[in-house]
Write a protein that holds these residues in place. Structure first.
Motif, PDB file in Angstrom:
ATOM      1  N   UNK A  70      38.918  29.402  44.965  1.00  0.00           N
ATOM      2  CA  UNK A  70      40.033  29.166  44.658  1.00  0.00           C
ATOM      3  C   UNK A  70      40.740  28.707  43.778  1.00  0.00           C
ATOM      4  N   UNK A  71      40.114  28.285  42.953  1.00  0.00           N
ATOM      5  CA  UNK A  71      40.245  26.983  41.389  1.00  0.00           C
ATOM      6  C   UNK A  71      40.056  29.175  40.683  1.00  0.00           C
ATOM      7  N   UNK A  72      38.818  29.806  41.011  1.00  0.00           N
ATOM      8  CA  UNK A  72      38.650  31.152  39.755  1.00  0.00           C
ATOM      9  C   UNK A  72      39.979  31.902  40.450  1.00  0.00           C
ATOM     10  N   UNK A  73      39.954  32.021  41.782  1.00  0.00           N
ATOM     11  CA  UNK A  73      41.123  32.796  41.746  1.00  0.00           C
ATOM     12  C   UNK A  73      42.790  32.994  41.547  1.00  0.00           C
ATOM     13  N   UNK A  74      42.889  31.586  41.504  1.00  0.00           N
ATOM     14  CA  UNK A  74      43.354  30.740  40.386  1.00  0.00           C
ATOM     15  C   UNK A  74      43.986  31.328  38.943  1.00  0.00           C
ATOM     16  N   UNK A  75      42.948  31.379  38.571  1.00  0.00           N
ATOM     17  CA  UNK A  75      42.559  31.794  37.028  1.00  0.00           C
ATOM     18  C   UNK A  75      43.176  33.448  36.677  1.00  0.00           C
ATOM     19  N   UNK A  76      42.521  33.955  38.268  1.00  0.00           N
ATOM     20  CA  UNK A  76      42.194  35.883  37.892  1.00  0.00           C
ATOM     21  C   UNK A  76      43.570  35.950  38.535  1.00  0.00           C
ATOM     22  N   UNK A  77      44.538  35.278  39.444  1.00  0.00           N
ATOM     23  CA  UNK A  77      46.109  35.422  39.906  1.00  0.00           C
ATOM     24  C   UNK A  77      46.401  35.667  38.383  1.00  0.00           C
ATOM     25  N   UNK A  78      46.349  34.851  37.434  1.00  0.00           N
ATOM     26  CA  UNK A  78      47.690  34.420  35.601  1.00  0.00           C
ATOM     27  C   UNK A  78      46.690  36.251  35.063  1.00  0.00           C
ATOM     28  N   UNK A  79      45.092  36.134  35.378  1.00  0.00           N
ATOM     29  CA  UNK A  79      45.441  37.485  34.076  1.00  0.00           C
ATOM     30  C   UNK A  79      45.247  38.536  34.507  1.00  0.00           C
ATOM     31  N   UNK A  80      45.474  39.338  35.940  1.00  0.00           N
ATOM     32  CA  UNK A  80      45.597  39.784  36.822  1.00  0.00           C
ATOM     33  C   UNK A  80      46.583  41.359  36.050  1.00  0.00           C
ATOM     34  N   UNK A  81      48.186  39.947  35.920  1.00  0.00           N
ATOM     35  CA  UNK A  81      49.055  41.175  35.549  1.00  0.00           C
ATOM     36  C   UNK A  81      48.756  41.924  34.054  1.00  0.00           C
ATOM     37  N   UNK A  82      48.013  41.058  33.365  1.00  0.00           N
ATOM     38  CA  UNK A  82      48.022  41.563  32.362  1.00  0.00           C
ATOM     39  C   UNK A  82      46.589  42.677  32.182  1.00  0.00           C
ATOM     40  N   UNK A  83      45.908  42.929  33.411  1.00  0.00           N
ATOM     41  CA  UNK A  83      44.916  43.893  33.257  1.00  0.00           C
ATOM     42  C   UNK A  83      45.276  45.483  32.986  1.00  0.00           C
ATOM     43  N   UNK A  84      46.390  45.733  33.107  1.00  0.00           N
ATOM     44  CA  UNK A  84      46.679  47.216  32.673  1.00  0.00           C
ATOM     45  C   UNK A  84      46.743  47.397  31.223  1.00  0.00           C
ATOM     46  N   UNK A  85      47.888  46.607  30.509  1.00  0.00           N
ATOM     47  CA  UNK A  85      47.869  46.224  29.253  1.00  0.00           C
ATOM     48  C   UNK A  85      46.030  46.554  27.996  1.00  0.00           C
ATOM     49  N   UNK A  86      45.653  45.403  29.168  1.00  0.00           N
ATOM     50  CA  UNK A  86      44.246  45.041  28.134  1.00  0.00           C
ATOM     51  C   UNK A  86      42.777  46.492  27.930  1.00  0.00           C
ATOM     52  N   UNK A  87      42.626  47.067  29.356  1.00  0.00           N
ATOM     53  CA  UNK A  87      42.631  48.496  30.003  1.00  0.00           C
ATOM     54  C   UNK A  87      42.841  49.359  28.915  1.00  0.00           C
TER      55      UNK A  87
END
Ligand code: PLP
Length: 379
Positions: free
Chosen positions: A238-255
């Motif tokens: 769950x801790x890792x998923x929480x980190x990923x929830x913060x990062x996911x909205x930025x993924x398209x920009x990073x890609x």
């Protein structure tokens, strides 16, 4: 660790984490306060969000990408002894996944220009025991789905995508993970979407596969203390998923950042083609999300790949090789093939070099890398 001063690192993760640090610390603090560590709310949220972003209905978080392949194949109905076709040119984890599902990996060669699974070679490897084919969307580029679907339909076999390097990659209007029966992703820290440790996910549109996967990852238990499968313990924290929830909205920009960096590399490297420096071909334009930017140092080059890598290191430019030894020539996997069986894969392993690539890599750094390559070839 190189003994030379480093000017351009191969990856730089802190560039993406620093701006999100406060937000990440906040979600971690909340989970510690709630004591919600296993199969918690953040995991459910991330499973829904990542599957939706990929254009697929269900997401099931697991401990790593390797488990997503191993358990995912079982969830898709692959049984011990079934043959599964996969590219010889892949990361070893694809094979480990197949073997952990007790299936038989059948390797096939790759296309020398794209480094992706050669579907013509795949077709000749199909037997009456073949149950699945695993396209590996290597370096961030998807295998073309048109030919793949045609082949799978004609032979009635399952497509299981290894999308560990292809989060939100696209080709011909399809997203990675949306063309097969199911797809495996990894959230290893340096992947395009990475957590703070190991993590993985299976995504699928098939509710039965999703249900079986949820059971397999949780001691084979569809409900507490009822064990309908043998299963294992493989859950995304769950801790890792929480980190990923913060990062996911930025993924398209990073890609997008990676794609732009790749375009800059392509333009600057164009004049070096006549000296044998050839980037791996991109047949999916902006849908290629460049997990890695890979060049080939071909026979036409005045120096070989290893010499170029060493010269770049002397200039403070860190590079990688993905991967230096083909799977079938690794000590543990010699039963999967002999030297000479997959000539394109074997040649690529000697020629490929991965250049620095990450969101935030500047044009100046890219120019530095290409100038250093030019100098290395000409002295
Ligand atoms: C990273 C990777 C995997 C395995 O993922 P892990 O999370 O490291 O287990 C599988 N296949 C490919 C192509 C990968 O790059």
């Amino acid at each position: 660790m190189s003994c030379y001063p480093q000017k351009v690192p191969f990856v730089n993760l802190s560039l993406q984490h620093q701006p999100l640090q406060t937000q990440i610390e906040q979600v971690i603090r909340e989970i510690i306060q709630e004591g919600d560590f296993i199969l918690g709310r953040s995991l459910a949220e991330f499973e829904t969000a990542f599957a939706a972003a990929s254009g697929v209905k269900y997401g099931i978080g697991v401990a790593c990408g390797t488990d997503a392949i191993a358990l995912g194949l079982q969830a898709c109905g692959i049984h011990p002894g079934d043959e599964v076709i996969l590219p010889a040119n892949t990361f070893i984890a694809t094979i480990i996944g197949v073997l952990q599902a007790k299936a038989i990996p059948i390797l096939v060669d790759c296309d020398p220009d794209t480094a992706l699974l050669d579907l013509t070679a795949a077709e000749t490897a199909i037997t009456s025991k073949t149950k699945a084919i695993i396209p590996v969307h290597l370096y961030g580029q998807m295998v073309s789905h048109t030919q793949l679907l045609d082949l799978a339909n004609r032979h009635d076999i399952i497509i299981f995508e290894d999308a560990a390097q292809a989060h939100l990659a696209e080709r011909e209007g399809y997203r990675a993970g949306s063309i097969g029966k199911a797809a495996a992703f990894s959230f290893y820290p340096s992947k395009n979407l990475g957590c703070f440790g190991d993590g993985g996910m299976l995504i699928t549109n098939d509710s039965n596969v999703a249900e079986k996967m949820r059971t397999l990852r949780n001691y084979g238990a569809p409900s507490k203390y009822l064990h309908t499968e043998i299963g294992t313990n493989s859950r995304l924290d769950n801790l890792q998923a929480a980190v990923l929830n913060v990062k996911l909205p930025h993924l398209e920009k990073w890609n997008r950042d990676r794609t732009l960096a790749a375009q800059h590399y392509n333009t600057l490297l164009e004049p070096l083609k006549h000296q044998g420096i050839v980037p791996i071909a991109n047949h999916s334009s902006s849908g290629h999300i460049y997990h890695l930017y890979v060049i080939r140092v071909t026979e036409k080059s005045p120096i070989n790949r290893n010499t170029l890598q060493e010269k770049l290191a002397q200039e403070g430019i860190q590079t990688g090789i993905h991967y230096p030894v083909p799977c079938h020539l690794q000590p543990a996997y010699q039963n999967l093939g002999n030297r000479g069986d997959f000539p394109h894969t074997e040649t690529l392993c000697q020629q490929i070099l991965s250049l620095p690539m990450y969101p935030g890599l500047s044009n100046t750094q890219i120019e530095q890398v290409v100038r250093a390559i030019e100098l290395s070839l000409n002295c």
